[in-house]
Design a protein around this motif. Structure first.
Motif, mmCIF file in Angstrom:
data_model
loop_
_atom_site.group_PDB
_atom_site.id
_atom_site.type_symbol
_atom_site.label_atom_id
_atom_site.label_comp_id
_atom_site.label_asym_id
_atom_site.label_seq_id
_atom_site.Cartn_x
_atom_site.Cartn_y
_atom_site.Cartn_z
ATOM 1 N N GLU A 160 67.646 16.130 80.107
ATOM 2 C CA GLU A 160 66.550 16.057 81.071
ATOM 3 C C GLU A 160 66.098 17.472 81.465
ATOM 4 O OE1 GLU A 160 65.229 13.226 82.036
ATOM 5 O OE2 GLU A 160 66.729 11.650 82.192
ATOM 6 N N ILE A 161 67.027 18.378 81.612
ATOM 7 C CA ILE A 161 66.667 19.754 81.964
ATOM 8 C C ILE A 161 65.885 20.408 80.832
ATOM 9 C CG2 ILE A 161 67.614 22.056 82.377
ATOM 10 C CD1 ILE A 161 69.854 20.752 83.984
ATOM 11 N N LYS A 162 66.273 20.163 79.581
ATOM 12 C CA LYS A 162 65.534 20.722 78.442
ATOM 13 C C LYS A 162 64.100 20.192 78.417
ATOM 14 C CE LYS A 162 69.587 21.254 75.466
ATOM 15 N NZ LYS A 162 70.284 20.755 74.229
ATOM 16 N N ALA A 163 63.939 18.886 78.699
ATOM 17 C CA ALA A 163 62.593 18.322 78.739
ATOM 18 C C ALA A 163 61.788 18.933 79.877
ATOM 19 C CB ALA A 163 62.672 16.804 78.900
ATOM 20 N N HIS A 164 62.442 19.163 80.999
ATOM 21 C CA HIS A 164 61.771 19.784 82.142
ATOM 22 C C HIS A 164 61.340 21.212 81.812
ATOM 23 C CE1 HIS A 164 61.608 21.844 86.110
ATOM 24 N NE2 HIS A 164 61.054 20.700 86.502
ATOM 25 N N LEU A 165 62.196 21.974 81.159
ATOM 26 C CA LEU A 165 61.865 23.354 80.789
ATOM 27 C C LEU A 165 60.717 23.394 79.791
ATOM 28 C CD1 LEU A 165 65.444 24.913 80.483
ATOM 29 C CD2 LEU A 165 63.764 25.243 82.326
ATOM 30 N N GLN A 169 57.210 25.174 80.463
ATOM 31 C CA GLN A 169 56.671 26.170 79.531
ATOM 32 C C GLN A 169 55.232 25.844 79.181
ATOM 33 O OE1 GLN A 169 58.938 26.467 75.900
ATOM 34 N NE2 GLN A 169 57.663 28.124 75.081
ATOM 35 N N TYR A 170 54.947 24.588 79.010
ATOM 36 C CA TYR A 170 53.571 24.170 78.711
ATOM 37 C C TYR A 170 52.634 24.520 79.873
ATOM 38 C CZ TYR A 170 49.626 21.092 77.767
ATOM 39 O OH TYR A 170 48.367 20.588 77.560
ATOM 40 N N MET A 173 51.959 28.242 79.986
ATOM 41 C CA MET A 173 51.020 28.659 78.946
ATOM 42 C C MET A 173 49.580 28.386 79.363
ATOM 43 S SD MET A 173 53.063 27.396 75.523
ATOM 44 C CE MET A 173 51.731 27.883 74.419
ATOM 45 N N LEU A 174 49.384 27.294 80.095
ATOM 46 C CA LEU A 174 48.036 26.978 80.563
ATOM 47 C C LEU A 174 47.520 28.004 81.565
ATOM 48 C CD1 LEU A 174 48.228 23.094 81.090
ATOM 49 C CD2 LEU A 174 47.135 24.322 79.211
ATOM 50 N N LYS A 175 48.456 28.648 82.292
ATOM 51 C CA LYS A 175 48.063 29.596 83.331
ATOM 52 C C LYS A 175 47.872 31.018 82.814
ATOM 53 C CE LYS A 175 50.583 26.981 86.864
ATOM 54 N NZ LYS A 175 51.711 27.000 87.837
ATOM 55 N N GLU A 176 48.171 31.241 81.537
ATOM 56 C CA GLU A 176 48.054 32.593 80.998
ATOM 57 C C GLU A 176 46.599 33.041 81.010
ATOM 58 O OE1 GLU A 176 49.809 32.666 77.179
ATOM 59 O OE2 GLU A 176 51.868 32.455 77.922
ATOM 60 N N ALA A 177 46.416 34.330 81.330
ATOM 61 C CA ALA A 177 45.051 34.874 81.447
ATOM 62 C C ALA A 177 44.345 34.936 80.107
ATOM 63 C CB ALA A 177 45.105 36.274 82.074
ATOM 64 N N THR A 178 45.076 35.040 79.019
ATOM 65 C CA THR A 178 44.468 35.172 77.696
ATOM 66 C C THR A 178 43.944 33.860 77.164
ATOM 67 O OG1 THR A 178 46.652 34.861 76.698
ATOM 68 C CG2 THR A 178 45.924 37.139 77.122
ATOM 69 N N HIS A 184 48.196 23.715 68.188
ATOM 70 C CA HIS A 184 49.513 23.574 67.545
ATOM 71 C C HIS A 184 50.641 23.745 68.567
ATOM 72 C CE1 HIS A 184 52.767 23.993 64.668
ATOM 73 N NE2 HIS A 184 53.097 25.145 65.245
ATOM 74 N N ASP A 185 50.539 24.790 69.391
ATOM 75 C CA ASP A 185 51.573 25.019 70.396
ATOM 76 C C ASP A 185 51.641 23.859 71.394
ATOM 77 O OD1 ASP A 185 52.172 27.430 69.228
ATOM 78 O OD2 ASP A 185 50.892 28.607 70.578
ATOM 79 N N ARG A 186 50.495 23.350 71.779
ATOM 80 C CA ARG A 186 50.471 22.228 72.717
ATOM 81 C C ARG A 186 51.129 20.991 72.116
ATOM 82 N NH1 ARG A 186 47.352 17.904 73.862
ATOM 83 N NH2 ARG A 186 46.006 18.347 72.073
ATOM 84 N N ARG A 187 50.821 20.740 70.865
ATOM 85 C CA ARG A 187 51.389 19.568 70.198
ATOM 86 C C ARG A 187 52.896 19.718 70.017
ATOM 87 N NH1 ARG A 187 50.372 14.798 70.394
ATOM 88 N NH2 ARG A 187 48.172 15.388 70.196
ATOM 89 N N VAL A 188 53.348 20.933 69.726
ATOM 90 C CA VAL A 188 54.788 21.155 69.547
ATOM 91 C C VAL A 188 55.528 20.870 70.849
ATOM 92 C CG1 VAL A 188 56.545 22.928 69.175
ATOM 93 C CG2 VAL A 188 54.584 22.786 67.642
ATOM 94 N N LEU A 189 55.009 21.373 71.960
ATOM 95 C CA LEU A 189 55.667 21.160 73.246
ATOM 96 C C LEU A 189 55.613 19.690 73.669
ATOM 97 C CD1 LEU A 189 54.531 24.315 75.250
ATOM 98 C CD2 LEU A 189 56.811 23.798 74.387
#
Length: 222
Positions: A160-165, A169-170, A173-178, A184-189
């Motif tokens: 459960e903690i791994k799923a939460h992390l 992380q997803y 990534m959405l909050k990154e300024a770039t 692909h990254d979204r689908r992987v997560l």
């Protein structure tokens, strides 16, 4: 008084005596029958009482056997140790299981909020706190848990903690300024969260429920 009158008088006297004797015999037989009936009823009542007492002892023996581990014939039967072991282990699961379910439920709400692009800040914190509480309860009750059950709970909390992390992380990534994450990254997560939560964690939950049930039955009937 002539001879016929005398004979009639004696005949009537004998008849009266005979009837009195018969009445006495009938009364005596009735008394004997009543006494015999009372004795028979008393015997039947006593037999029923003995059967009831025997049944009560059998029930008590079953209760004792339910909580007692096998003992040598030289030792008197006792239920104290096994009762304490059963109740202590049961109390540990009663504390841990609700919190484990709270963790699973909170994490599910958090993941669904992310997928629906809803605000998930509070749900993220609730899932994190639920994981910390579950870990704390497990550590507190670890000495009283069966080894298999303890292992399943540990693996479940870790999953459960791994799923939460992965979900966190997803969000990061959405909050990154770039810019947002690539498709692909979204689908992987997303795939990782689903595999951990809907796959591994759910399987561990089912196994944990069965393990606790079997453990309680085996301890109570040992």
């Amino acid at each position: 008084m002539d001879m016929a009158s005398i004979q009639t008088l004696f005949g009537e006297s004998q008849l009266a005596m005979l009837l009195s004797a018969l009445a006495l015999i009938v009364a005596l037989l009735g008394f004997l029958a009543t006494s015999a009936g009372k004795r028979r009823n008393a015997q039947e009542t006593e037999a029923l009482r003995q059967k009831a007492n025997a049944l009560g002892r059998e029930v008590d023996d079953l209760r004792v056997h339910q909580f007692n581990a096998p003992q040598s014939s030289s030792q008197p039967p006792t239920t104290t140790d096994s009762d304490c072991r059963y109740l202590t282990e049961k109390a540990a699961y009663e504390q841990i299981w609700p919190q484990v379910w709270q963790l699973h439920d909170s994490l599910g709400l958090f993941l669904r909020a992310i997928e629906n692009r809803e605000s998930a800040g509070d749900l993220r914190l609730e899932a994190r706190n639920a994981a910390l509480e579950a870990r704390q309860l497990l550590n507190h009750n670890r000495p009283f848990c069966d080894q298999e059950v303890e292992g399943l709970i540990t693996r479940l909390i870790d999953t459960e903690i791994k799923a939460h992390l992965a979900a966190c992380q997803y969000l990061d990534m959405l909050k990154e300024a770039t810019g947002g994450p690539s498709e692909h990254d979204r689908r992987v997560l997303q795939d990782k969260c689903h595999a951990l939560y809907d796959g591994e964690a759910r399987e561990l939950m089912n196994r944990l429920v069965e393990a606790i049930r079997q453990r309680m039955l085996s301890v109570s009937y040992s």
